[in-house]
Design an enzyme around this catalytic site. Sequence first.
Site, PDB file in Angstrom:
ATOM      1  N   GLU A 267       0.751  -1.296  -0.057  1.00  0.00           N
ATOM      2  CA  GLU A 267      -0.008   0.013  -0.127  1.00  0.00           C
ATOM      3  C   GLU A 267       0.857   1.282  -0.060  1.00  0.00           C
ATOM      4  OE1 GLU A 267      -3.415  -1.414   2.532  1.00  0.00           O
ATOM      5  OE2 GLU A 267      -3.319   0.732   3.205  1.00  0.00           O
ATOM      6  N   HIS A 285      -8.507   1.587   1.523  1.00  0.00           N
ATOM      7  CA  HIS A 285      -8.298   1.358   2.906  1.00  0.00           C
ATOM      8  C   HIS A 285      -9.365   2.247   3.702  1.00  0.00           C
ATOM      9  CE1 HIS A 285      -5.190  -0.474   6.068  1.00  0.00           C
ATOM     10  NE2 HIS A 285      -6.485  -0.254   6.496  1.00  0.00           N
TER      11      HIS A 285
HETATM   12  C1  DGY Z   1      -7.046  -0.367  11.591  1.00  0.00           C
HETATM   13  O1  DGY Z   1      -7.561   0.094  12.533  1.00  0.00           O
HETATM   14  O2  DGY Z   1      -6.287  -1.190  11.693  1.00  0.00           O
HETATM   15  C2  DGY Z   1      -7.653  -0.322  10.329  1.00  0.00           C
HETATM   16  O3  DGY Z   1      -7.308  -0.587   9.257  1.00  0.00           O
HETATM   17  C3  DGY Z   1      -7.659   1.478  10.163  1.00  0.00           C
HETATM   18  O4  DGY Z   1      -8.699   1.674   9.171  1.00  0.00           O
END
Ligand code: DGY
Length: 320
Positions: A267, A285
């Site tokens: 990412e 995401h």
């Molecule tokens: C997390 O809190 O780990 C999520 O991926 C954030 O969106």
Amino acid sequence: MPKWNVYVTRMIPQPAIERLQQHCEVTVNSEDRVLTRAELLREVAGRDAVLCLLTDTIDVAVLDAAKGAKIFANYAVGYNNIDLQAASDRGILITNTPGVLTDTTAELAWALLFAVARRVVPADQFTRAGRFEGWGPMLFLGQDVTGKTLGIFGGGRIGSAFGKKAKGFEMKLLYCDVQRNPEFEAETGAEYVTKERLLRESDFVSLHIPLLPETRHFIGAAELRLMKPTAILINTSRGPVIDEAALVDALWNRTIWGAGLDVFEAEPELAPGLTELDNVVILPHIASATIATRTQMGLMAAENILAALRGETPPNWVNR
Ligand code: DGY
């Protein structure tokens, strides 16, 4: 006179900043982007606390640059971006934001599941492009959801919330984890099965596992080969749990039917070929991205910071 000096690595909802400002001098990264490595190293120096994001790599160098900091409060439930051992070795507390994003994340997994099963995104693109010439018997045929088998990897908070929401769709639930979740089984009738059985029997496979050394490429070419040609894979956990090149291959060759991804292996880079496929829905995401949830995450991180600065145990301390 504020007692403490806190750095926030990126703008987050204002209530969290205001909560911190009640007791601290707060500096927020004013650019709407991830800090460069050099900026991060510079900005954490001399702070009492840092509110960081999953896009910040908090390693030995950053922790050393933040000498004197009591806490790094991660604005996420996952904390694979932080070297926990190095933080513990330096007496720095690490916290996360569990619970508040559980349903929000589970809901997005469902959004992806339906989007892929019913081909919502290509159908929308087709309609916007002015190609809709009236009802067609063969137009965008998808997969039914009701009565199908739902396979869940990870029976923790988010995986079980995702599974509980299957009730109205009369699905058979299979799940696999390192340990059983008796409450989830009792409430949903979910069956605890092996990884292989889940992959072979599920119509939908959804990933809700943390990224750990042992879960990297948890789904690779061998696992994809076990899945049904009509199966759909959903990932709202962390990108590297899937071997993305193997997934692109499987989607390209239609050895599985589709995938819905909110997270990616490198990412924000995407695996070559991913965007050319019409049987994958890709999102940036956003699983926890609702106004209420992101506000709660911020407030939770702020409370963790204030507790640590007062010398109390922060409620969501993860490197005990
Ligand atoms: C997390 O809190 O780990 C999520 O991926 C954030 O969106």
